[in-house]
Design a protein around this motif. Structure first.
Motif, short mmCIF file in Angstrom:
data_model
loop_
_atom_site.label_atom_id
_atom_site.label_comp_id
_atom_site.label_asym_id
_atom_site.label_seq_id
_atom_site.Cartn_x
_atom_site.Cartn_y
_atom_site.Cartn_z
N ILE A 155 0.96 -1.35 0.09
CA ILE A 155 -0.12 0.00 0.04
C ILE A 155 0.90 1.16 -0.02
O ILE A 155 0.75 2.29 -0.87
N ALA A 156 1.82 1.30 0.87
CA ALA A 156 2.70 2.32 0.96
C ALA A 156 3.48 2.74 -0.48
O ALA A 156 3.69 3.78 -0.70
N ALA A 157 3.85 1.61 -0.94
CA ALA A 157 4.57 1.73 -2.26
C ALA A 157 3.77 2.75 -3.39
O ALA A 157 4.40 3.37 -4.14
N ASP A 158 2.53 2.40 -3.32
CA ASP A 158 1.67 2.76 -4.25
C ASP A 158 1.39 4.47 -3.69
O ASP A 158 1.37 5.15 -4.66
N ILE A 159 1.08 4.62 -2.66
CA ILE A 159 1.04 5.98 -2.24
C ILE A 159 2.17 6.87 -2.24
O ILE A 159 2.01 7.84 -2.72
N ARG A 181 2.14 11.27 8.31
CA ARG A 181 1.20 12.29 8.14
C ARG A 181 0.63 12.16 6.64
O ARG A 181 -0.48 12.62 6.27
N GLU A 182 1.22 11.40 5.98
CA GLU A 182 0.87 11.57 4.43
C GLU A 182 0.36 10.05 4.06
O GLU A 182 -0.55 9.90 3.57
N ILE A 183 1.26 8.95 4.25
CA ILE A 183 0.69 7.47 4.01
C ILE A 183 -0.07 7.02 4.76
O ILE A 183 -1.27 6.26 4.49
N LEU A 184 0.03 6.98 6.17
CA LEU A 184 -0.94 6.30 7.11
C LEU A 184 -2.20 6.51 7.10
O LEU A 184 -3.08 5.71 7.00
N PRO A 185 -2.65 8.12 6.94
CA PRO A 185 -4.13 8.49 6.66
C PRO A 185 -4.55 7.70 5.66
O PRO A 185 -5.71 7.51 5.53
N ASN A 186 -4.02 7.84 4.53
CA ASN A 186 -4.43 6.99 3.05
C ASN A 186 -4.26 5.61 3.24
O ASN A 186 -4.89 5.11 2.06
N ALA A 187 -3.93 5.12 4.01
CA ALA A 187 -3.78 3.61 3.96
C ALA A 187 -4.54 2.91 5.13
O ALA A 187 -4.78 1.71 5.41
N LEU A 188 -5.43 3.80 5.92
CA LEU A 188 -6.31 3.36 6.88
C LEU A 188 -7.47 2.04 6.43
O LEU A 188 -7.57 1.23 7.25
N ARG A 265 -18.02 1.74 5.15
CA ARG A 265 -18.29 2.96 5.57
C ARG A 265 -17.14 3.90 5.20
O ARG A 265 -17.49 5.06 4.69
N THR A 266 -16.12 3.38 5.55
CA THR A 266 -14.81 4.40 5.09
C THR A 266 -14.62 4.33 3.68
O THR A 266 -14.34 5.57 3.41
N THR A 267 -14.87 3.63 2.85
CA THR A 267 -14.72 3.59 1.48
C THR A 267 -15.80 4.59 0.77
O THR A 267 -15.53 5.40 0.02
N ASP A 268 -16.93 4.48 1.51
CA ASP A 268 -18.21 5.24 1.18
C ASP A 268 -17.89 6.74 1.53
O ASP A 268 -18.40 7.71 0.60
N LEU A 269 -17.27 7.06 2.33
CA LEU A 269 -17.01 8.46 3.07
C LEU A 269 -16.07 8.83 2.13
O LEU A 269 -16.02 10.00 1.62
N LYS A 270 -14.91 8.24 1.68
CA LYS A 270 -13.92 8.90 0.80
C LYS A 270 -14.49 8.97 -0.69
O LYS A 270 -14.05 10.11 -1.29
N GLY A 271 -15.27 8.17 -1.01
CA GLY A 271 -16.04 8.25 -2.18
C GLY A 271 -16.97 9.63 -2.18
O GLY A 271 -16.96 10.35 -3.25
#
Length: 276
Positions: A155-159, A181-188, A265-271
């Motif tokens: 995941i981190a390699a993509d982000i 601050r950059e990778i972790l929030p987007n990998a949750l 739920r987290t996927t829908d919120l991001k969408g």
């Protein structure tokens, strides 16, 4: 804000059962009718008003053992999962960001550990080391961290190659900032789903080790050990071994239902944010 009416039925079932298991684990000494090792009746007594689930192979109250077993099983599984996620995700993120020799060395070491069957490796280690709860948690957490490492690194390699991460690097931000601050929030989102699966795996792994005699040691109670203690009663139609087995299955299913709901739920919120 969470809308209670929009929670699906499957998630409600998972939440209720998970809450019941957690309540039993947290307040076991207060709600258990009898002591952990207290002999209160004959061997394998049937269910009755006095013993709601009957007694076990030594005449101990099975309900009390189940409640204390929930405490031990969930406590060990939670700590092992926390260790595996802390260790695996931090090392995976660091390897993806740092690259070079660190990434190569860590990845080959993880491949080496994963090439050995996990259960066999744990049995060998636990047969040599003293059988304590700390040893059990460390062995389970370290072995399971290899799976978390592989997922976190991927995941981190993509982000890490995305524009906002490149912008942070150009600003001169350090690796710690980029990872947390950059990778972790987007990998949750994928990590939350994996957290539920890893917890389930920890419960099943602990139960397997206890059933084989190298997990939680008597007089402590856990569900896998209770299946082992009462397995001979199945021949005589005694359900004492099936009750902890059913509890293991119920815990696994309920946590999985909650994890799936949280992921959706987290996927829908991001969408929803992205479309706005």
């Amino acid at each position: 804000m969470l809308d209670m009416k929009r929670i699906p039925l499957a998630a409600w079932i998972g939440l209720i059962f998970t809450a019941l298991f957690l309540f039993a684990a947290l307040f076991a000494p207060l709600i258990a009718p009898y002591g952990l090792g207290q002999v209160v009746g004959d061997v394998w007594e049937p269910m009755s008003s006095k013993f709601w689930l009957g007694t076990d192979n030594l005449g101990r109250d099975l309900l009390s053992r189940m409640i204390y077993g929930a405490q031990t099983t969930i406590f060990i599984a939670v700590l092992a999962t926390a260790l595996s996620f802390s260790l695996g995700s931090i090392l995976g993120f660091t390897a993806a960001v740092a690259g070079g020799w660190f990434d190569t060395t860590m990845s080959r070491f993880v491949d080496l550990l994963m090439s050995i069957p996990t259960l066999i490796f744990a049995l060998v280690v636990l047969s040599v080391l003293p059988s304590t709860l700390v040893t059990l948690i460390l062995v389970m957490g370290i072995l399971d961290s290899t799976r978390v490492y592989r997922l976190s690194r991927a995941i981190a390699a993509d982000i890490n190659v995305m524009d906002f991460v490149e912008a942070a690097k150009l600003r001169g931000e350090g690796r710690g900032w980029i990872i947390f601050r950059e990778i972790l929030p987007n990998a949750l989102s994928p990590l939350v789903s994996e957290l539920g699966l890893r917890f389930i795996y920890a419960v099943l792994f602990l139960s397997a080790l206890s059933f084989l005699g190298l997990g939680v040691q008597p007089p402590q109670a856990d569900w896998g050990g209770m299946v082992k203690e009462n397995k001979d009663g199945i021949v005589f139609g005694i359900a004492a071994a099936l009750i902890p087995a059913a509890a293991i299955a119920a815990l696994a299913i309920s946590v999985n239902l909650v994890a799936d709901w949280v992921l959706n739920r987290t996927t829908d919120l991001k969408g929803g944010r992205g479309n706005g």
